[in-house]
Design an enzyme around this catalytic site. Structure first.
Site, mmCIF file in Angstrom:
data_model
loop_
_atom_site.group_PDB
_atom_site.id
_atom_site.type_symbol
_atom_site.label_atom_id
_atom_site.label_comp_id
_atom_site.label_asym_id
_atom_site.label_seq_id
_atom_site.Cartn_x
_atom_site.Cartn_y
_atom_site.Cartn_z
ATOM 1 N N TYR A 133 -16.005 -6.317 -8.881
ATOM 2 C CA TYR A 133 -15.438 -5.140 -9.486
ATOM 3 C C TYR A 133 -15.783 -5.518 -10.965
ATOM 4 O O TYR A 133 -15.167 -4.907 -11.735
ATOM 5 C CB TYR A 133 -14.094 -5.356 -9.255
ATOM 6 C CG TYR A 133 -13.717 -4.676 -7.641
ATOM 7 C CD1 TYR A 133 -13.934 -5.496 -6.769
ATOM 8 C CD2 TYR A 133 -13.080 -3.509 -7.571
ATOM 9 C CE1 TYR A 133 -13.842 -5.364 -5.456
ATOM 10 C CE2 TYR A 133 -12.678 -3.096 -6.300
ATOM 11 C CZ TYR A 133 -13.068 -3.911 -4.982
ATOM 12 O OH TYR A 133 -12.833 -3.672 -3.692
ATOM 13 N N LYS A 180 -16.298 -16.920 1.376
ATOM 14 C CA LYS A 180 -17.600 -17.027 2.012
ATOM 15 C C LYS A 180 -18.361 -18.112 0.985
ATOM 16 O O LYS A 180 -19.590 -17.818 0.537
ATOM 17 C CB LYS A 180 -18.356 -15.883 1.856
ATOM 18 C CG LYS A 180 -19.455 -15.532 2.707
ATOM 19 C CD LYS A 180 -19.297 -15.304 4.282
ATOM 20 C CE LYS A 180 -20.374 -15.346 4.896
ATOM 21 N NZ LYS A 180 -20.225 -15.305 6.192
ATOM 22 N N ASP A 213 -15.386 -13.949 7.603
ATOM 23 C CA ASP A 213 -15.821 -13.208 8.739
ATOM 24 C C ASP A 213 -14.880 -13.757 9.981
ATOM 25 O O ASP A 213 -14.133 -13.111 10.851
ATOM 26 C CB ASP A 213 -17.123 -13.758 9.280
ATOM 27 C CG ASP A 213 -17.854 -14.556 8.755
ATOM 28 O OD1 ASP A 213 -17.135 -15.557 8.060
ATOM 29 O OD2 ASP A 213 -18.865 -15.034 9.236
#
Ligand code: ATP
Length: 341
Positions: A133, A180, A213
């Site tokens: 962002y 991640k 995930d």
């Protein structure tokens, strides 16, 4: 001295009706907050599409001045325009201007709302100021675009401290950082390293890590095992919608954007253009955001009354908006809620 004078002057706060279903659900929240005994003097300030059309800017100076003055706001959803055209995201601008670094979304099962799970009670803590962002995007060559993900030690440590402090304050037992770092070794690696440092200072709170995930899969298999989730901005955005789905959807989940000096409360949902202006939107997420605001400004009794009334309303299973499988109008839910206070 009258009873009113004894209770003190109403607390000033900024009210941003927002776009789409915003004005409908914010109106409901304001009515319920007043009926619950909340004492707020609202300063109504347009932003987003309405402000852009009327004043040529989506973020009017009067809005910023109001939040600077009141330090607290209740906000309806604001339309974020997709693609190159249009104004930049007001949501992102407000978070950056007031350094609202922590986005907090309590996710709780409601007895009376049938979902795949019961007993879910977790809090999503999302870093609110950086990551993808950053707004830094450029075309490197025709057909090749680069978007910059910014992660800093300062912001990562600050949000980790916030998550652990929240866990301690709310007597929660576990913080799980979601990442991640197997792919983004530097950026997510830094985020994790900061979380680990902070975790060391909180030996009584269990600390864990999950790849995003896998975290999504675990959340839809065993959501009851989660307590406090600590996430960067983008994962936090996505995972909190997933979490909202665990407890009945976007119409039920409130949220807060918190900084050191300012706080803006808002539902997790967006402008829902498909049902805007039809008196169909579920006002409960906005109402519960209003309750969070009242608690934040020290009006705990009014906040408790609202939360109890929402529970009762949902247990009655009678006044339900379309997102919960019913046909009740926004106004009918609001009226019933006020009757249940
Ligand atoms: P935005 O671009 O502003 O995020 P959106 O439609 O993409 O808007 P949401 O507004 O979050 O995303 O809505 C996603 C879906 O959930 C829509 O179908 C919408 O009708 C439904 N929805 C969201 N909020 C509510 C609500 N308060 N009451 C009922 N349905 C809702």
């Amino acid at each position: 001295m009258t009873a009113k004078a004894r209770r003190g002057a109403p607390r000033p706060a900024t009210l941003i009706p927002g776009d789409g279903i915003g004005p409908e659900v914010i109106d409901a929240a304001v009515q319920v907050m007043a009926a619950a005994g909340g004492r707020i003097a609202w300063d109504v300030q347009p932003a987003g599409k309405e402000a852009f059309e009327k004043m040529g800017t989506a973020i009017p100076e009067a809005l910023l001045a109001s939040i600077r003055r009141t330090r607290v706001g209740l906000k309806g959803p604001l339309e974020t325009q997709i693609g190159r055209t249009g104004y930049r995201s007001v949501n992102v601008a407000l978070r950056k201007t007031f350094d609202l670094f922590a986005n907090v979304r309590p996710i709780r099962s409601h007895p009376g709302v049938r979902t795949a799970f019961s007993g879910v009670d977790l809090v999503v803590v999302r870093e609110n100021t950086e990551d993808l962002y950053s707004g830094i995007e450029h075309t490197i060559a025709p057909g090749v675009v680069e978007s910059v993900k910014v992660i800093t030690a300062r912001a990562s440590r600050r949000i980790a401290r916030f998550a652990f402090d929240l866990a301690r304050r709310e007597r929660r037992h576990k913080v799980v950082a979601i990442h991640k770092a197997n792919i983004m070794k530097l950026s997510d690696g830094l985020f994790l390293a900061c979380a680990q440092q902070v975790a060391k200072r909180h030996p009584r709170i269990h600390y864990g890590e999950l790849i995003v995930d896998n975290a999504c899969m675990q959340l839809v298999l065993r959501p009851q095992e989660f307590d406090v989730l600590l996430l960067e901005n983008l994962y936090g955005d996505i995972v909190s919608d997933l979490c909202a789905g665990l407890v009945g959807g976007l119409g039920l989940v409130p949220g807060a954007n918190l900084g050191a000096r300012h706080a803006i409360f808002e539902a997790v949902h967006g402008t829902a253009p498909d049902i805007a202006g039809k008196n169909k939107a579920n006002p409960l997420a906005a109402v519960l955001s209003g309750a969070m605001l009242l608690r934040h400004v020290g009006q705990r009794r009014a906040a408790d009354r609202i939360e109890r009334a929402v529970s009762r309303l949902l247990r009655e299973r009678r006044h339900r908006t379309c997102d919960l499988g019913g046909t009740a109008a926004t106004s009918a839910v609001t009226e019933r809620l006020i009757a249940l206070l």
